[in-house]
Design an enzyme around this catalytic site. Structure first.
Site, short mmCIF file in Angstrom:
data_model
loop_
_atom_site.label_atom_id
_atom_site.label_comp_id
_atom_site.label_asym_id
_atom_site.label_seq_id
_atom_site.Cartn_x
_atom_site.Cartn_y
_atom_site.Cartn_z
N ASP A 190 -1.71 -6.10 12.22
CA ASP A 190 -2.28 -5.18 11.23
C ASP A 190 -1.76 -3.76 11.44
O ASP A 190 -2.49 -2.78 11.37
CB ASP A 190 -3.81 -5.20 11.27
CG ASP A 190 -4.43 -4.80 9.93
OD1 ASP A 190 -3.78 -5.02 8.90
OD2 ASP A 190 -5.56 -4.27 9.93
N GLY A 217 -6.81 2.83 10.31
CA GLY A 217 -5.57 2.17 10.71
C GLY A 217 -5.06 2.58 12.07
O GLY A 217 -5.26 3.70 12.52
N ASN A 257 0.82 -1.21 0.00
CA ASN A 257 0.00 0.00 0.00
C ASN A 257 0.86 1.26 0.00
O ASN A 257 0.57 2.23 0.69
CB ASN A 257 -0.95 0.00 1.20
CG ASN A 257 -0.23 -0.10 2.54
OD1 ASN A 257 0.90 -0.58 2.61
ND2 ASN A 257 -0.88 0.33 3.60
#
Length: 419
Positions: A307, A326, A97
């Site tokens: 994550d 996030g 990403n």
């Protein structure tokens, strides 16, 4: 380099001869030369003696984001890998990403070369489609030959079912691992949190569990038809667990993971409108957490990930609807899992998962390469801003009580110690 670990309790559930035994461990030239009750330091060996020192095989994280190239203000590869090492991780899978999106072999080579000098090994994912736009498959075969361990349009739903089918069929030729993020965007719409009583109370648009579950059901039907290897990252609902359990009973080659924060918090924490709690998939409810924990224990969920997603402050300090998704996770992963599970289960979860990506799982035995995490499982503290090692500071776990401190790692003949 010679390292002598003194009176280290070995936590290695797969090695019953040494599991939970206190031993000295002598490491020379990157390998475990000797394990014994007592080893005298000789020559220039660096002696590591810490309070309540425990050692396990090096930890593995299947979902870490950084920023380089393109978003270095979030996190560079250098600082990201140092953060991972000081958080106990010797191997991480890097999400695709960045900017540009890594969708070619040269992009994968850049990531691998940049990460080469560091103790923590970086295993990049390549984009599944060109630019992660969902239109045309990327250079999957070439990227795998360059070192990519799977293919993923990070946090983006694969809207084109036929393209997913083709990807699964094509990747079978070289054993490629295809990712599909579990979200039907037609159902999730402009939702920003879990759909339920809390979203209604706060006046925020919700993302129903159905958006995740219907995508998983579709993907599993495609996998059953096409064959291949499918990974579904960071599931979050009870129904998702049961769908994947059923698929595994059928013998489908599917794996899945869960993010640590989806095991810890429910959507109730969003009543503060703190954007650090805005994650994708969203925080769900207690019923979902209970099912996710059960799925981890019975093996339906293959592994747990941090994550870890650094986001710079400009994209978090805005109104909730416009904030980026996030939270950081590497620095606090151990301290959270160590409170949810017993120590043996925690270490088992932190060390499993490599096989899915074609990596060898390290072991603590004489003659093996040393790939170790050093830690104290009993130290209790409150996670604060000073514990954040990442460049970005977007952690949802600030002021959270944790149990367990990481001392560092030894990997690739390098010793990295935390403060």
């Amino acid at each position: 380099m010679s390292i002598l670990l003194k009176s280290a309790k070995i936590v290695d559930p797969g090695n019953r001869a040494l599991h939970l035994k206190k031993r000295d461990i002598l490491i020379k030239n990157g390998g475990i030369e000797r394990i014994a009750s007592k080893i005298e330091a000789t020559g220039k060996a660096k002696v590591i003696s810490r309070k309540n020192l425990c050692v396990s095989a090096g930890w593995f994280d299947s979902s870490v984001s950084m920023g380089e190239p393109g978003y270095e203000e979030r996190e560079t590869i250098a600082n990201g890998l140092t953060t991972a090492a000081k958080s106990g991780y010797t191997h991480i899978v890097l999400n695709p990403n960045t900017h540009p999106i890594p969708d070619s072999s040269s992009d994968i080579v850049f990531l691998k070369n940049t990460a080469q000098p560091f103790a923590t090994a970086l295993h990049p994912l390549g984009a599944l489609t060109m630019g992660s736009e969902g239109n045309d498959l990327a250079e999957l075969f070439d990227m795998q030959n360059a070192g990519a361990v799977g293919f993923y349009d990070h946090k983006k739903a694969m809207k084109n079912a036929n393209l997913l089918k083709i990807a699964l069929q094509y990747a079978q030729n070289f054993g490629g691992l295809v990712y599909s993020f579990p979200l039907d965007t037609h159902i999730s719409g402009k939702g920003t949190m879990n759909e339920g009583a809390i979203s209604t109370k706060l006046g925020l648009k919700g993302i129903p569990s159905l958006a995740e579950e219907i995508q998983i059901a579709r993907d599993l039907f495609i996998l059953e038809y096409a064959g291949g290897r499918l990974h579904i990252p960071t599931i979050s609902t009870a129904k998702s667990v049961s769908l994947i359990a059923e698929a595994k009973k059928k013998g489908l080659d599917v794996s899945c993971s869960v993010a640590i924060h989806n095991l810890w918090y429910t959507d109730e924490v969003l009543e503060t409108f703190d954007t650090n709690y805005k994650v994708m998939p969203p925080l769900r409810n207690k019923t979902d957490i209970k099912a996710l924990l059960k799925g981890l224990k019975n093996g339906t969920i293959d592994f747990v990930s941090s994550d870890h997603t650094p986001i710079d402050i400009e994209e978090k300090r805005v109104v909730f609807d416009h904030a980026e998704y996030g939270s950081l996770g590497l620095e606090n992963a151990f301290g959270l899992l160590n409170q949810i599970f017993d120590l043996e289960t925690t270490i088992g979860l932190l060390t499993k998962g490599r096989e899915r990506y074609g990596m060898e799982t390290p072991s603590i035995r004489e003659g093996e390469n040393a790939c170790l995490t050093l830690f104290d499982p009993d130290l209790e503290y409150t996670f604060g801003m000073g514990h954040i090692l990442s460049t970005s500071k977007n952690s949802m776990f600030l002021d959270t009580p944790l149990r367990g401190k990481v001392y560092g790692v030894f990997a690739k003949n390098q010793l990295v110690l935390s403060a």
